[in-house]
Design a protein around this motif. Sequence first.
Motif, PDB file in Angstrom:
ATOM      1  N   THR A 290       0.776  -1.272  -0.100  1.00 57.01           N
ATOM      2  CA  THR A 290       0.050   0.145  -0.051  1.00 57.01           C
ATOM      3  C   THR A 290       0.967   1.335  -0.119  1.00 57.01           C
ATOM      4  O   THR A 290       0.275   2.358   0.037  1.00 57.01           O
ATOM      5  CB  THR A 290      -0.855   0.181   1.220  1.00 57.01           C
ATOM      6  OG1 THR A 290      -0.147   0.132   2.197  1.00 57.01           O
ATOM      7  CG2 THR A 290      -1.971  -1.207   1.317  1.00 57.01           C
ATOM      8  N   GLY A 291       2.160   1.060  -0.164  1.00 54.03           N
ATOM      9  CA  GLY A 291       3.043   2.099  -0.222  1.00 54.03           C
ATOM     10  C   GLY A 291       3.563   2.792   1.313  1.00 54.03           C
ATOM     11  O   GLY A 291       4.217   3.823   1.477  1.00 54.03           O
ATOM     12  N   ILE A 292       3.466   2.085   2.345  1.00 58.18           N
ATOM     13  CA  ILE A 292       3.749   2.451   3.592  1.00 58.18           C
ATOM     14  C   ILE A 292       4.981   1.568   3.910  1.00 58.18           C
ATOM     15  O   ILE A 292       5.049   0.576   3.826  1.00 58.18           O
ATOM     16  CB  ILE A 292       2.470   2.041   4.615  1.00 58.18           C
ATOM     17  CG1 ILE A 292       1.268   2.934   4.488  1.00 58.18           C
ATOM     18  CG2 ILE A 292       3.119   2.389   6.064  1.00 58.18           C
ATOM     19  CD1 ILE A 292       0.087   2.561   5.371  1.00 58.18           C
ATOM     20  N   HIS A 293       6.081   2.555   4.331  1.00 51.01           N
ATOM     21  CA  HIS A 293       7.343   1.601   4.665  1.00 51.01           C
ATOM     22  C   HIS A 293       7.059   1.483   6.223  1.00 51.01           C
ATOM     23  O   HIS A 293       7.014   1.950   6.871  1.00 51.01           O
ATOM     24  CB  HIS A 293       8.458   2.700   4.456  1.00 51.01           C
ATOM     25  CG  HIS A 293       9.823   2.271   4.915  1.00 51.01           C
ATOM     26  ND1 HIS A 293      10.872   2.367   4.025  1.00 51.01           N
ATOM     27  CD2 HIS A 293      10.035   1.358   5.891  1.00 51.01           C
ATOM     28  CE1 HIS A 293      12.056   1.873   4.609  1.00 51.01           C
ATOM     29  NE2 HIS A 293      11.447   1.189   5.598  1.00 51.01           N
ATOM     30  N   ALA A 294       7.374   0.146   6.502  1.00 49.87           N
ATOM     31  CA  ALA A 294       7.336  -0.445   7.667  1.00 49.87           C
ATOM     32  C   ALA A 294       8.594  -1.518   7.879  1.00 49.87           C
ATOM     33  O   ALA A 294       8.863  -2.073   6.960  1.00 49.87           O
ATOM     34  CB  ALA A 294       5.990  -1.212   8.209  1.00 49.87           C
TER      35      ALA A 294
ATOM     36  N   ASP B  13       6.167  -4.275  17.989  1.00 45.74           N
ATOM     37  CA  ASP B  13       6.777  -5.104  16.931  1.00 45.74           C
ATOM     38  C   ASP B  13       7.275  -4.470  15.804  1.00 45.74           C
ATOM     39  O   ASP B  13       8.194  -4.983  15.166  1.00 45.74           O
ATOM     40  CB  ASP B  13       5.682  -6.211  16.856  1.00 45.74           C
ATOM     41  CG  ASP B  13       5.219  -6.889  17.842  1.00 45.74           C
ATOM     42  OD1 ASP B  13       6.159  -7.503  18.681  1.00 45.74           O
ATOM     43  OD2 ASP B  13       4.133  -6.829  18.287  1.00 45.74           O
ATOM     44  N   ILE B  14       6.778  -3.342  15.287  1.00 47.33           N
ATOM     45  CA  ILE B  14       7.096  -2.874  13.869  1.00 47.33           C
ATOM     46  C   ILE B  14       7.241  -1.378  14.176  1.00 47.33           C
ATOM     47  O   ILE B  14       6.559  -0.477  14.870  1.00 47.33           O
ATOM     48  CB  ILE B  14       6.263  -3.186  12.862  1.00 47.33           C
ATOM     49  CG1 ILE B  14       4.923  -2.557  12.897  1.00 47.33           C
ATOM     50  CG2 ILE B  14       6.202  -4.758  12.643  1.00 47.33           C
ATOM     51  CD1 ILE B  14       3.966  -2.911  11.642  1.00 47.33           C
ATOM     52  N   SER B  15       7.937  -0.637  13.277  1.00 50.48           N
ATOM     53  CA  SER B  15       7.894   0.795  13.136  1.00 50.48           C
ATOM     54  C   SER B  15       7.596   1.150  11.650  1.00 50.48           C
ATOM     55  O   SER B  15       7.812   0.725  10.868  1.00 50.48           O
ATOM     56  CB  SER B  15       9.496   1.010  13.481  1.00 50.48           C
ATOM     57  OG  SER B  15       9.445   2.590  13.439  1.00 50.48           O
ATOM     58  N   ILE B  16       6.864   2.332  11.703  1.00 49.60           N
ATOM     59  CA  ILE B  16       6.444   2.834  10.613  1.00 49.60           C
ATOM     60  C   ILE B  16       7.325   4.114  10.250  1.00 49.60           C
ATOM     61  O   ILE B  16       7.728   4.864  10.789  1.00 49.60           O
ATOM     62  CB  ILE B  16       5.082   3.453  10.533  1.00 49.60           C
ATOM     63  CG1 ILE B  16       3.879   2.255  11.185  1.00 49.60           C
ATOM     64  CG2 ILE B  16       4.263   4.030   9.209  1.00 49.60           C
ATOM     65  CD1 ILE B  16       3.872   1.187  10.025  1.00 49.60           C
ATOM     66  N   PHE B  17       7.531   4.225   9.011  1.00 53.19           N
ATOM     67  CA  PHE B  17       8.512   5.561   8.489  1.00 53.19           C
ATOM     68  C   PHE B  17       7.840   6.247   7.529  1.00 53.19           C
ATOM     69  O   PHE B  17       7.006   5.872   6.639  1.00 53.19           O
ATOM     70  CB  PHE B  17       9.775   4.749   7.832  1.00 53.19           C
ATOM     71  CG  PHE B  17      10.786   4.034   8.841  1.00 53.19           C
ATOM     72  CD1 PHE B  17      11.741   4.770   9.585  1.00 53.19           C
ATOM     73  CD2 PHE B  17      10.483   2.672   9.263  1.00 53.19           C
ATOM     74  CE1 PHE B  17      12.606   4.029  10.432  1.00 53.19           C
ATOM     75  CE2 PHE B  17      11.096   1.949  10.305  1.00 53.19           C
ATOM     76  CZ  PHE B  17      12.388   2.633  10.801  1.00 53.19           C
TER      77      PHE B  17
END
Length: 168
Positions: free
Chosen positions: A61-65, A77-81
């Motif tokens: 979807t174009g989100i860098h995680a 658990d994850i980071s969104i950039f």
Amino acid sequence: MIEEFSVFDSVRRGYSELANESNTSILDYFAGIEEESIAGHLSHIKGILFEQEYVEQLGFTGIHAEIFDATNHPMTDISIFEDGLSVNEIQLKATDSVSYVNATIAENPDIDIVTTSEVAASFDPDLVTDSGIEDAVLEQAVSDTLFDEVVNPVSPLSIIGWFFGLPF
């Protein structure tokens, strides 16, 4: 559908002693575990698989995680950039237990939580985000890939019985 290679990647990430092993070696490892410990292993691998699948889904979807290097990263658990900077950290819960997610919310009310579709349906969307991934699908992928032969071994008698149409 979750591919087998994704399950094996999850095992390699979650079990340092298997990080460089072949799929066959991984299957041999799990064939040698006691049946009583399967549920714990399945849950562990399912959680890691969920992280990988969700990050991949966000990427589409174009989100860098990114997943944190440590599988036991504290609280998230994850980071969104965005623009190369971390803008949010999220906790993922691969479960079918509403009470487990409720306990997590109570312990960490300021952390965004993403969970499996079955559980997310029980919550206000402002409180918990639906990953679009079903717990049952994660569990089936791990079970079919790693534990099917442990739980349902194929014996020579069952093959002979199948061939001749005999019930075994």
